[in-house]
Design a protein around this motif. Sequence first.
Motif, PDB file in Angstrom:
ATOM      1  N   PHE A  73       0.862  -1.173   0.000  1.00 18.94           N
ATOM      2  CA  PHE A  73       0.000   0.000   0.000  1.00 18.94           C
ATOM      3  C   PHE A  73       0.903   1.229   0.000  1.00 18.94           C
ATOM      4  O   PHE A  73       1.744   1.376   0.878  1.00 18.94           O
ATOM      5  N   LYS A  74       0.746   2.076  -1.017  1.00 15.25           N
ATOM      6  CA  LYS A  74       1.595   3.258  -1.166  1.00 15.25           C
ATOM      7  C   LYS A  74       0.754   4.508  -0.988  1.00 15.25           C
ATOM      8  O   LYS A  74      -0.280   4.672  -1.645  1.00 15.25           O
ATOM      9  N   HIS A  75       1.189   5.391  -0.090  1.00 14.64           N
ATOM     10  CA  HIS A  75       0.548   6.691   0.042  1.00 14.64           C
ATOM     11  C   HIS A  75       1.619   7.730   0.355  1.00 14.64           C
ATOM     12  O   HIS A  75       2.525   7.480   1.139  1.00 14.64           O
ATOM     13  N   SER A  76       1.520   8.865  -0.336  1.00 18.36           N
ATOM     14  CA  SER A  76       2.546   9.905  -0.252  1.00 18.36           C
ATOM     15  C   SER A  76       3.901   9.249  -0.507  1.00 18.36           C
ATOM     16  O   SER A  76       4.080   8.585  -1.496  1.00 18.36           O
ATOM     17  N   ASN A  77       4.824   9.413   0.407  1.00 19.78           N
ATOM     18  CA  ASN A  77       6.136   8.778   0.271  1.00 19.78           C
ATOM     19  C   ASN A  77       6.276   7.584   1.208  1.00 19.78           C
ATOM     20  O   ASN A  77       7.379   7.208   1.581  1.00 19.78           O
ATOM     21  N   ASN A  78       5.150   6.991   1.598  1.00 21.48           N
ATOM     22  CA  ASN A  78       5.157   5.883   2.552  1.00 21.48           C
ATOM     23  C   ASN A  78       4.754   4.578   1.885  1.00 21.48           C
ATOM     24  O   ASN A  78       3.891   4.562   1.017  1.00 21.48           O
ATOM     25  N   LEU A  79       5.375   3.502   2.329  1.00 24.79           N
ATOM     26  CA  LEU A  79       5.038   2.154   1.877  1.00 24.79           C
ATOM     27  C   LEU A  79       4.644   1.312   3.074  1.00 24.79           C
ATOM     28  O   LEU A  79       5.306   1.339   4.108  1.00 24.79           O
ATOM     29  N   ARG A  80       3.585   0.536   2.921  1.00 20.57           N
ATOM     30  CA  ARG A  80       3.226  -0.480   3.908  1.00 20.57           C
ATOM     31  C   ARG A  80       3.211  -1.795   3.164  1.00 20.57           C
ATOM     32  O   ARG A  80       2.555  -1.920   2.132  1.00 20.57           O
ATOM     33  N   ILE A  81       3.915  -2.777   3.659  1.00 17.14           N
ATOM     34  CA  ILE A  81       4.050  -4.056   2.966  1.00 17.14           C
ATOM     35  C   ILE A  81       3.422  -5.155   3.814  1.00 17.14           C
ATOM     36  O   ILE A  81       3.650  -5.233   5.016  1.00 17.14           O
ATOM     37  N   TYR A  82       2.616  -5.999   3.158  1.00 19.21           N
ATOM     38  CA  TYR A  82       2.039  -7.165   3.817  1.00 19.21           C
ATOM     39  C   TYR A  82       2.450  -8.400   3.031  1.00 19.21           C
ATOM     40  O   TYR A  82       2.270  -8.428   1.821  1.00 19.21           O
ATOM     41  N   PRO A  83       2.970  -9.410   3.722  1.00 20.71           N
ATOM     42  CA  PRO A  83       3.334  -9.432   5.130  1.00 20.71           C
ATOM     43  C   PRO A  83       4.559  -8.552   5.390  1.00 20.71           C
ATOM     44  O   PRO A  83       5.380  -8.343   4.499  1.00 20.71           O
TER      45      PRO A  83
ATOM     46  N   LEU B  92      -6.599   9.020   0.606  1.00 20.53           N
ATOM     47  CA  LEU B  92      -6.801   7.619   0.253  1.00 20.53           C
ATOM     48  C   LEU B  92      -6.943   7.459  -1.259  1.00 20.53           C
ATOM     49  O   LEU B  92      -6.332   6.572  -1.858  1.00 20.53           O
ATOM     50  N   SER B  93      -7.687   8.339  -1.897  1.00 14.45           N
ATOM     51  CA  SER B  93      -7.895   8.215  -3.347  1.00 14.45           C
ATOM     52  C   SER B  93      -6.622   8.506  -4.137  1.00 14.45           C
ATOM     53  O   SER B  93      -6.514   8.130  -5.301  1.00 14.45           O
ATOM     54  N   GLU B  94      -5.646   9.159  -3.513  1.00 15.45           N
ATOM     55  CA  GLU B  94      -4.364   9.428  -4.168  1.00 15.45           C
ATOM     56  C   GLU B  94      -3.338   8.318  -3.922  1.00 15.45           C
ATOM     57  O   GLU B  94      -2.198   8.428  -4.332  1.00 15.45           O
ATOM     58  N   SER B  95      -3.754   7.254  -3.256  1.00 18.47           N
ATOM     59  CA  SER B  95      -2.871   6.131  -2.916  1.00 18.47           C
ATOM     60  C   SER B  95      -2.928   5.054  -3.993  1.00 18.47           C
ATOM     61  O   SER B  95      -3.703   5.146  -4.944  1.00 18.47           O
ATOM     62  N   ALA B  96      -2.100   4.025  -3.817  1.00 18.98           N
ATOM     63  CA  ALA B  96      -2.067   2.912  -4.773  1.00 18.98           C
ATOM     64  C   ALA B  96      -1.792   1.600  -4.050  1.00 18.98           C
ATOM     65  O   ALA B  96      -1.248   1.583  -2.942  1.00 18.98           O
ATOM     66  N   VAL B  97      -2.181   0.520  -4.680  1.00 16.30           N
ATOM     67  CA  VAL B  97      -1.931  -0.832  -4.184  1.00 16.30           C
ATOM     68  C   VAL B  97      -1.139  -1.565  -5.259  1.00 16.30           C
ATOM     69  O   VAL B  97      -1.454  -1.467  -6.449  1.00 16.30           O
ATOM     70  N   ASN B  98      -0.120  -2.278  -4.824  1.00 19.20           N
ATOM     71  CA  ASN B  98       0.675  -3.083  -5.744  1.00 19.20           C
ATOM     72  C   ASN B  98       0.645  -4.524  -5.244  1.00 19.20           C
ATOM     73  O   ASN B  98       0.903  -4.768  -4.068  1.00 19.20           O
ATOM     74  N   ILE B  99       0.306  -5.453  -6.131  1.00 22.46           N
ATOM     75  CA  ILE B  99       0.268  -6.869  -5.775  1.00 22.46           C
ATOM     76  C   ILE B  99       1.367  -7.562  -6.572  1.00 22.46           C
ATOM     77  O   ILE B  99       1.396  -7.484  -7.801  1.00 22.46           O
TER      78      ILE B  99
END
Length: 132
Positions: free
Chosen positions: A53-63, A101-108
């Motif tokens: 999950f990418k928002h602004s300059n932040n990344l959250r990775i699962y797992p 949130l609408s300016e964010s992205a998801v990468n799979i």
Amino acid sequence: IKTLPGKTDLTEKTFVEVDNIKLTKSNKNLEVKFHLSNQSEESRISGRLFTIFKHSNNLRIYPAPKNLNNIKFNEGEFFSIARFRKSLIPFKEINLNKTQLSESAVNIIIFSLEGDLIFDKHILVKDILGQE
């Protein structure tokens, strides 16, 4: 995310597909839901899955990886499917308003068990929200 030396980008071939992507936000938690389906000629496909999950300059990775500077393909979530499976990916403590949130992205990103890249899809959250 690092693969093993000599491994290949096989994303031109269709081994798996991700569809029916949904996004749910409650309080500070975000859930990404999707169907993962076997598109290969094999009766079963297995691999390792990452959702970013990418928002602004932040990344959250699962797992969550053990070391952000050295993410290995085999740290992804294991899966093995014959036809399809429903996936629910939780991201906690995401405090974004609707515009952010609408300016964010998801990468799979999906790797084979051998470390070959078999799927990589970038989805804008505004496109996900537009489907709902």
